[in-house]
Design a protein around this motif. Structure first.
Motif, PDB file in Angstrom:
ATOM      1  N   LEU A  59       0.913  -1.207  -0.048  1.00  0.00           N
ATOM      2  CA  LEU A  59       0.132   0.003  -0.037  1.00  0.00           C
ATOM      3  C   LEU A  59       0.874   1.160  -0.021  1.00  0.00           C
ATOM      4  N   ASP A  60       0.499   2.149  -0.769  1.00  0.00           N
ATOM      5  CA  ASP A  60       1.177   3.457  -0.904  1.00  0.00           C
ATOM      6  C   ASP A  60       0.174   4.563  -0.996  1.00  0.00           C
ATOM      7  N   LEU A  61      -0.393   4.949   0.305  1.00  0.00           N
ATOM      8  CA  LEU A  61      -1.374   5.952   0.559  1.00  0.00           C
ATOM      9  C   LEU A  61      -1.119   7.469   0.769  1.00  0.00           C
ATOM     10  N   THR A  62      -1.366   8.407   0.122  1.00  0.00           N
ATOM     11  CA  THR A  62      -0.955   9.444   0.535  1.00  0.00           C
ATOM     12  C   THR A  62      -2.006  10.266   1.303  1.00  0.00           C
ATOM     13  N   VAL A 309      -5.647   4.059  -2.814  1.00  0.00           N
ATOM     14  CA  VAL A 309      -6.584   2.900  -2.550  1.00  0.00           C
ATOM     15  C   VAL A 309      -6.686   2.058  -3.729  1.00  0.00           C
ATOM     16  N   LYS A 310      -7.258   2.763  -4.959  1.00  0.00           N
ATOM     17  CA  LYS A 310      -7.312   1.774  -5.868  1.00  0.00           C
ATOM     18  C   LYS A 310      -6.229   0.883  -6.476  1.00  0.00           C
ATOM     19  N   ALA A 311      -5.126   1.683  -6.454  1.00  0.00           N
ATOM     20  CA  ALA A 311      -3.739   0.794  -6.798  1.00  0.00           C
ATOM     21  C   ALA A 311      -3.434  -0.386  -5.692  1.00  0.00           C
ATOM     22  N   GLY A 312      -3.901  -0.201  -4.654  1.00  0.00           N
ATOM     23  CA  GLY A 312      -3.651  -1.170  -3.645  1.00  0.00           C
ATOM     24  C   GLY A 312      -4.416  -2.441  -3.877  1.00  0.00           C
ATOM     25  N   PHE A 313      -5.321  -2.772  -4.794  1.00  0.00           N
ATOM     26  CA  PHE A 313      -6.122  -3.911  -5.003  1.00  0.00           C
ATOM     27  C   PHE A 313      -5.268  -4.781  -5.968  1.00  0.00           C
TER      28      PHE A 313
END
Length: 410
Positions: A59-62, A309-313
Motif C-alpha cells: 500500500l502506498d497511500l498519500t 487505495v485503488k492501486a492497492g487492490f
C-alpha cells in the motif's frame, strides 16, 4: 557274466548331499518366491514441494498533513488505515448523517415516503435562527407539507440546518429528546467516541473520531434510503425548489456520497464513499477527512488518497490447478506428483500474507486422480482447503523386482 560294481561309499555320500541340496533348494524356492511375491511393501512417502508465495502490492497511500483521516476497503481484513490525530474533533454537518439514522430508527420509511410533516411557526423560526449562525438553510413556509423522505432529502442533499432541526423536533419533540435518542443510538452501535449535542452540526460540540466516522459511513450505506439520498446530485422539492448536493466529488472517481461538513472550528470535512468495479469485483471504500483548509483542497487530497487505495487492490493467484505440492518416488521406478485439484485466487487489498501448507498421505498403490492429501491455503484472514490428487498411478512392484530385491522386501 560280469558282476555290476557297487558305487563307492564317497559317491553315495555325494549323491545324497546333492539330492539333499536339491531338495533344500526346492523347499527354499517354495518358501522364498511366495514370500517375496506376497510380502506387503511399505507405502511410499511424498517429498513435499515448498510453497513460493506470490509477490503482493504494498500500500502506498498519500495522507494529508492536517486533521484526521481514515479510510477502509469494506470487507477486506485489516484494511482500515488512519493518519493524523485520533482525538474527537468537531464534525460539522456530518452530524446530519447521525440525525437521519436516528430518526429513521424511530420512524422508518419502510420502502415508502413516510408520513407527512407540516411545518409550523416554530419550524419556520428555525430558518432565521440558523441563518443568523451563517448556517445553510432552505425555504420553509408555514403550512408547507412534505413527506418524511422529502425532509430528509433537503436536510442531507442541501445540508439545510432548519430541515435537520425540524426533523429532529418532529421525531423527538425537542432537542433534549433528540440528544437522548442520539446518545442511545450511538451507544447501541458502539460509536463510543462520538458526541451529539444537537442535530445540525452548527454546535462545535458535535464531535467524533475518524475511525468512528468510517463506521458511521458504513451504517449509512447499509440503509437503502440514506444511501439513495446521499447519492443524489440534485432534486426538485415542491415549495423548496431545486436542492443541489453540497458534495462536489459526487460522481467523480466513483464517489457515491456521503456528507460534507464545514465549520470554523472543524474546517472543511467530508465523509465519503466510493463503489467501483475492480477485476470483476464490486468494491466499496469508506473514508473521512477532517480539518481541511477548504473543500477544493480537501477534495484534491481525497482524490490523491483514493488513487492510492485503488492501486492497492490486486488479484492474488495463490494456487493454480496442477501446481505440484509433493512427489512420490518408489524404489521400483514409479514417480507421481501430488497436484492441486482446484485453484485459489482472491482479490486482496495491500500486502495480506499468503501461505499454503500441504498434508500428504503415504501411498501404496493408487490410481491417477486419487486424493492423497489436502492443501490448506491462507490468504490474509481467509482459509481454503484444496484436495491434492495424483497425476499418474503408483503401482505395486513387479515380480522380478521383488525376487531380486529381497533386502527391500523384507
Amino acid at each position: 557274466m560280469t558282476a555290476r560294481r557297487r558305487p563307492s561309499r564317497s559317491r553315495l555320500i555325494r549323491r545324497r548331499v546333492g539330492v539333499g541340496a536339491l531338495l533344500a533348494l526346492l523347499v527354499a524356492c517354495g518358501v522364498y518366491f511366495p514370500a517375496t511375491l506376497l510380502a506387503p511393501i511399505q507405502p511410499a512417502s511424498a517429498v513435499v514441494t515448498s510453497f513460493k508465495a506470490p509477490v503482493e502490492t504494498k500500500l502506498d497511500l498519500t495522507f494529508p498533513s492536517y486533521g484526521a483521516t481514515a479510510v477502509e476497503a469494506v470487507g477486506f481484513d485489516d484494511s482500515l488505515k488512519t493518519s493524523g490525530d485520533s482525538k474527537p474533533r468537531s464534525i460539522a454537518s456530518i452530524s446530519k448523517i447521525v440525525t437521519a439514522l436516528v430518526v429513521l430508527d424511530a420512524k422508518p420509511l419502510k420502502g415508502g415516503s413516510g408520513p407527512d410533516i407540516t411545518f409550523t411557526a416554530a419550524d419556520n423560526a428555525l430558518y432565521a435562527k440558523y441563518l443568523a449562525q451563517d448556517g445553510e438553510v432552505a425555504a420553509m413556509p408555514i403550512g408547507l407539507t412534505l413527506t418524511e423522505r422529502q425532509v430528509l432529502q433537503v436536510a442531507l442533499i442541501k445540508s439545510a440546518n432548519n430541515y435537520a432541526g425540524a426533523l429532529a423536533n418532529w421525531a423527538f419533540g425537542s432537542n433534549a429528546g433528540y440528544v437522548k435518542a442520539a446518545s442511545a443510538w450511538l451507544s447501541e452501535h458502539h460509536l463510543d467516541h462520538t458526541t451529539l449535542r444537537e442535530p445540525t452540526g452548527l454546535n462545535p460540540g458535535n464531535t467524533s473520531t475518524a475511525t468512528d466516522l468510517v463506521a458511521l459511513g458504513k451504517l449509512a450505506l447499509a440503509n437503502p434510503d440514506i444511501a439513495k439520498i446521499v447519492s443524489t446530485k440534485s432534486l426538485a422539492v415542491p415549495g423548496v425548489g431545486t436542492v443541489t448536493n453540497s458534495n462536489k466529488l459526487l460522481g467523480i472517481d466513483d464517489v457515491v456520497g456521503i456528507k460534507t461538513g464545514t465549520l470554523d472550528q472543524a474546517g472543511a470535512c467530508l465523509l465519503f464513499a466510493t463503489r467501483e468495479a475492480i477485476e470483476g469485483h464490486t468494491v466499496t471504500v469508506v473514508g473521512v477527512m477532517l480539518g481541511g483548509r477548504d473543500h477544493d483542497s480537501l477534495d484534491a487530497d481525497i482524490q490523491r488518497l483514493l488513487a492510492g487505495v485503488k492501486a492497492g487492490f490486486q488479484t492474488v493467484d495463490a494456487v493454480r490447478v496442477g501446481d505440484v505440492y509433493g512427489t512420490y518416488a518408489t524404489k521400483w521406478g514409479d514417480r507421481a506428483h501430488a497436484e492441486a485439484a482446484e485453484g485459489v485466487s482472491r482479490l486482496v487489498y495491500g500486502d495480506v500474507g499468503v501461505t499454503a501448507v500441504p498434508t500428504l498421505e503415504k501411498v501404496g498403490s493408487a490410481r491417477a486422480g486419487s486424493t492423497v492429501g489436502r492443501l490448506r491455503v491462507r490468504i490474509g484472514g481467509q482459509t481454503t482447503t484444496v484436495p491434492l490428487k495424483l497425476d499418474r498411478p503408483v503401482t505395486e512392484p513387479g515380480a522380478w523386482w521383488r525376487i531380486t530385491n529381497p533386502g527391500e522386501v523384507f
